[in-house]
Scaffold this motif. Structure first.
Motif, mmCIF file in Angstrom:
data_model
loop_
_atom_site.group_PDB
_atom_site.id
_atom_site.type_symbol
_atom_site.label_atom_id
_atom_site.label_comp_id
_atom_site.label_asym_id
_atom_site.label_seq_id
_atom_site.Cartn_x
_atom_site.Cartn_y
_atom_site.Cartn_z
ATOM 1 N N ILE A 54 6.728 -11.656 19.139
ATOM 2 C CA ILE A 54 5.881 -10.514 18.816
ATOM 3 C C ILE A 54 5.242 -10.734 17.449
ATOM 4 C CG2 ILE A 54 7.348 -8.945 20.146
ATOM 5 C CD1 ILE A 54 8.274 -7.791 17.370
ATOM 6 N N SER A 55 4.355 -9.853 17.077
ATOM 7 C CA SER A 55 3.787 -9.874 15.733
ATOM 8 C C SER A 55 4.805 -9.344 14.733
ATOM 9 C CB SER A 55 2.535 -8.993 15.669
ATOM 10 O OG SER A 55 1.540 -9.451 16.542
ATOM 11 N N TYR A 56 4.827 -9.938 13.543
ATOM 12 C CA TYR A 56 5.677 -9.374 12.497
ATOM 13 C C TYR A 56 5.301 -7.926 12.217
ATOM 14 C CZ TYR A 56 8.344 -13.491 11.206
ATOM 15 O OH TYR A 56 9.244 -14.531 11.212
ATOM 16 N N ALA A 57 4.037 -7.594 12.393
ATOM 17 C CA ALA A 57 3.597 -6.223 12.153
ATOM 18 C C ALA A 57 4.218 -5.231 13.119
ATOM 19 C CB ALA A 57 2.078 -6.143 12.243
ATOM 20 N N ALA A 58 4.706 -5.709 14.265
ATOM 21 C CA ALA A 58 5.309 -4.817 15.261
ATOM 22 C C ALA A 58 6.798 -4.596 15.027
ATOM 23 C CB ALA A 58 5.082 -5.383 16.663
ATOM 24 N N LEU A 59 7.389 -5.313 14.093
ATOM 25 C CA LEU A 59 8.835 -5.202 13.860
ATOM 26 C C LEU A 59 9.318 -3.781 13.576
ATOM 27 C CD1 LEU A 59 9.905 -8.321 11.739
ATOM 28 C CD2 LEU A 59 10.696 -7.692 14.020
ATOM 29 N N PRO A 60 8.593 -2.987 12.776
ATOM 30 C CA PRO A 60 9.117 -1.652 12.463
ATOM 31 C C PRO A 60 9.409 -0.789 13.678
ATOM 32 C CG PRO A 60 7.338 -2.210 10.964
ATOM 33 C CD PRO A 60 7.355 -3.269 12.016
ATOM 34 N N TRP A 61 8.775 -1.059 14.800
ATOM 35 C CA TRP A 61 8.968 -0.231 15.997
ATOM 36 C C TRP A 61 10.098 -0.741 16.899
ATOM 37 C CZ3 TRP A 61 4.165 -0.921 13.799
ATOM 38 C CH2 TRP A 61 3.459 0.250 13.474
ATOM 39 N N VAL A 62 10.654 -1.926 16.617
ATOM 40 C CA VAL A 62 11.626 -2.506 17.556
ATOM 41 C C VAL A 62 12.967 -2.872 16.930
ATOM 42 C CG1 VAL A 62 9.738 -3.420 18.958
ATOM 43 C CG2 VAL A 62 10.821 -4.903 17.250
ATOM 44 N N LEU A 63 13.108 -2.734 15.607
ATOM 45 C CA LEU A 63 14.313 -3.220 14.936
ATOM 46 C C LEU A 63 15.586 -2.465 15.322
ATOM 47 C CD1 LEU A 63 13.126 -4.140 11.326
ATOM 48 C CD2 LEU A 63 14.068 -5.670 13.063
ATOM 49 N N THR A 64 15.463 -1.303 15.910
ATOM 50 C CA THR A 64 16.655 -0.601 16.373
ATOM 51 C C THR A 64 17.314 -1.359 17.525
ATOM 52 O OG1 THR A 64 15.795 1.554 15.719
ATOM 53 C CG2 THR A 64 17.551 1.539 17.361
ATOM 54 N N ASP A 65 16.515 -1.894 18.429
ATOM 55 C CA ASP A 65 17.025 -2.569 19.627
ATOM 56 C C ASP A 65 17.039 -4.091 19.524
ATOM 57 O OD1 ASP A 65 17.422 -0.143 21.035
ATOM 58 O OD2 ASP A 65 15.288 -0.083 21.519
ATOM 59 N N TYR A 66 16.194 -4.642 18.664
ATOM 60 C CA TYR A 66 16.056 -6.092 18.562
ATOM 61 C C TYR A 66 16.316 -6.582 17.139
ATOM 62 C CZ TYR A 66 13.953 -6.354 23.213
ATOM 63 O OH TYR A 66 13.734 -6.286 24.559
ATOM 64 N N ALA A 67 16.839 -7.803 17.049
ATOM 65 C CA ALA A 67 17.063 -8.449 15.760
ATOM 66 C C ALA A 67 16.036 -9.556 15.558
ATOM 67 C CB ALA A 67 18.467 -9.037 15.692
ATOM 68 N N LEU A 68 15.577 -9.717 14.324
ATOM 69 C CA LEU A 68 14.695 -10.826 13.969
ATOM 70 C C LEU A 68 15.510 -12.109 13.894
ATOM 71 C CD1 LEU A 68 12.027 -12.062 12.881
ATOM 72 C CD2 LEU A 68 12.776 -11.328 10.587
ATOM 73 N N LEU A 69 15.068 -13.143 14.604
ATOM 74 C CA LEU A 69 15.745 -14.429 14.539
ATOM 75 C C LEU A 69 15.132 -15.282 13.419
ATOM 76 C CD1 LEU A 69 16.218 -15.375 18.296
ATOM 77 C CD2 LEU A 69 17.753 -14.115 16.785
ATOM 78 N N PRO A 70 15.938 -16.147 12.806
ATOM 79 C CA PRO A 70 15.456 -16.906 11.648
ATOM 80 C C PRO A 70 14.704 -18.183 12.013
ATOM 81 C CG PRO A 70 17.762 -17.382 12.001
ATOM 82 C CD PRO A 70 17.385 -16.349 13.030
ATOM 83 N N CYS A 71 14.254 -18.304 13.253
ATOM 84 C CA CYS A 71 13.574 -19.526 13.667
ATOM 85 C C CYS A 71 12.713 -19.258 14.891
ATOM 86 C CB CYS A 71 14.592 -20.629 13.968
ATOM 87 S SG CYS A 71 15.831 -20.140 15.184
ATOM 88 N N GLY A 72 11.829 -20.214 15.186
ATOM 89 C CA GLY A 72 11.008 -20.146 16.382
ATOM 90 C C GLY A 72 9.666 -19.465 16.217
ATOM 91 N N GLY A 73 9.476 -18.746 15.116
ATOM 92 C CA GLY A 73 8.249 -17.985 14.919
ATOM 93 C C GLY A 73 7.172 -18.768 14.200
ATOM 94 N N ALA A 74 6.179 -18.043 13.695
ATOM 95 C CA ALA A 74 5.028 -18.670 13.048
ATOM 96 C C ALA A 74 4.758 -18.035 11.693
ATOM 97 C CB ALA A 74 3.795 -18.547 13.937
ATOM 98 N N LEU A 75 5.010 -18.805 10.645
ATOM 99 C CA LEU A 75 4.584 -18.483 9.292
ATOM 100 C C LEU A 75 3.924 -19.740 8.749
ATOM 101 C CD1 LEU A 75 7.606 -17.021 9.617
ATOM 102 C CD2 LEU A 75 7.059 -16.288 7.292
ATOM 103 N N GLY A 76 3.186 -19.586 7.690
ATOM 104 C CA GLY A 76 2.621 -20.799 7.129
ATOM 105 C C GLY A 76 1.547 -20.520 6.110
ATOM 106 N N ARG A 77 0.934 -21.582 5.686
ATOM 107 C CA ARG A 77 -0.159 -21.506 4.717
ATOM 108 C C ARG A 77 -1.412 -22.121 5.343
ATOM 109 N NH1 ARG A 77 1.987 -19.987 -0.139
ATOM 110 N NH2 ARG A 77 4.241 -20.271 -0.384
#
Length: 276
Positions: A54-77
């Motif tokens: 999902i988008s990081y921007a969508a996290l505030p709506w899902v953190l009750t049921d889902y946990a952010l994993l420390p890998c697999g996503g997309a960040l960068g410069r």
């Protein structure tokens, strides 16, 4: 185990090994391929997949049921969203009151756009039109909207549509914060073993790096007619050290984005401790 991620080259590259049963001990994946706007919505619905991109921007709506994993996503410069127009101007004020196409109202791209526009577009933009990301550039080119907010491989292909880059929101973010830009997050339901899932994802990432040719057919099959060169450029840009491990800088980037957005009233306030 059910998972949903996009058909974009970075996601198919990252998850190729796991999706094809190449990670010892990892459960079989039932994959749903979906645009980010769809996965953002899926994460808030009953019966959603166990794991989603999902988008990081969508996290505030899902953190009750889902946990952010420390890998697999997309960040960068150097990989942020772009604001495109069909004119040659580089003056952001031309967006005042105009129609702008965006890939999702809960995308990181749109969140960054709103933070940027609050500082640079007098009086704000006009109507926001949500379109699948691959439809945005044709809509700008054909005059259906005045500007478009684009993501993914559009960074490399927009000149072929005769469009002009009005702003690079990633460059703006990096200059303003000195942090990488947080784009796509991998989340897993809180009922699951997050340590095990993160380990399988990291193994899949490491396999992809060690055997880059193994995923080529899978990546191109889902890459929406991208050339092999553009697909590889996409992977090179979005699959990096933060894909293997968010690390302190990655978590700081996510926390900064969500804190700034909540201060502007753009997302609900988040308990930042829930990000780890």
């Amino acid at each position: 185990m059910r998972i949903a991620y996009s058909p974009c080259p970075n996601d198919t590259f990252v998850f190729h090994a796991w999706a094809h049963g190449l990670i010892p001990g990892a459960p079989k994946l039932d994959v749903t391929y979906a645009d980010i706007d769809i996965t953002n919505r899926l994460a808030t619905e009953a019966g959603a997949p166990n794991i989603l991109k999902i988008s990081y921007a969508a996290l505030p709506w899902v953190l009750t049921d889902y946990a952010l994993l420390p890998c697999g996503g997309a960040l960068g410069r150097g990989c942020g969203p772009l604001v495109l127009t069909s004119s040659e101007t580089n003056d952001p004020s031309v967006l005042s009151g105009q129609r702008v196409a965006v890939p999702s109202e809960r995308s990181t791209a749109y969140l960054l756009f709103r933070l940027w526009a609050a500082r640079h577009v007098p009086g704000g933009v006009g109507e926001i039109v949500v379109l699948p990301f691959h439809e945005i550039m044709p809509a700008v080119r054909d005059g259906k909207v005045d500007a478009g907010l684009v993501i993914h491989e559009a960074r490399f292909t927009y000149p072929t549509y005769g469009l002009t880059m009005l702003a690079d929101l990633g460059q703006w973010w990096e200059t303003d914060t000195e942090l990488p830009i947080p784009l796509g997050a991998i989340i897993a339901h809180r009922s699951l073993d997050h340590t095990a899932i993160a380990n399988w994802i990291r193994q899949s990432v490491e396999y992809a790096w060690a055997h880059p040719e193994a995923s080529r057919e899978y990546v191109l099959c889902h890459a929406q007619e991208l050339s092999p060169q553009v697909a590889q450029a996409h992977i090179d840009l979005y699959v990096n050290e933060y894909t293997a491990n968010l690390g302190e800088k990655g978590y700081e980037a996510v926390s900064t984005l969500l804190y700034r957005a909540s201060e502007e009233g753009l997302v609900p306030m988040v308990d930042l401790a829930k990000l780890r």
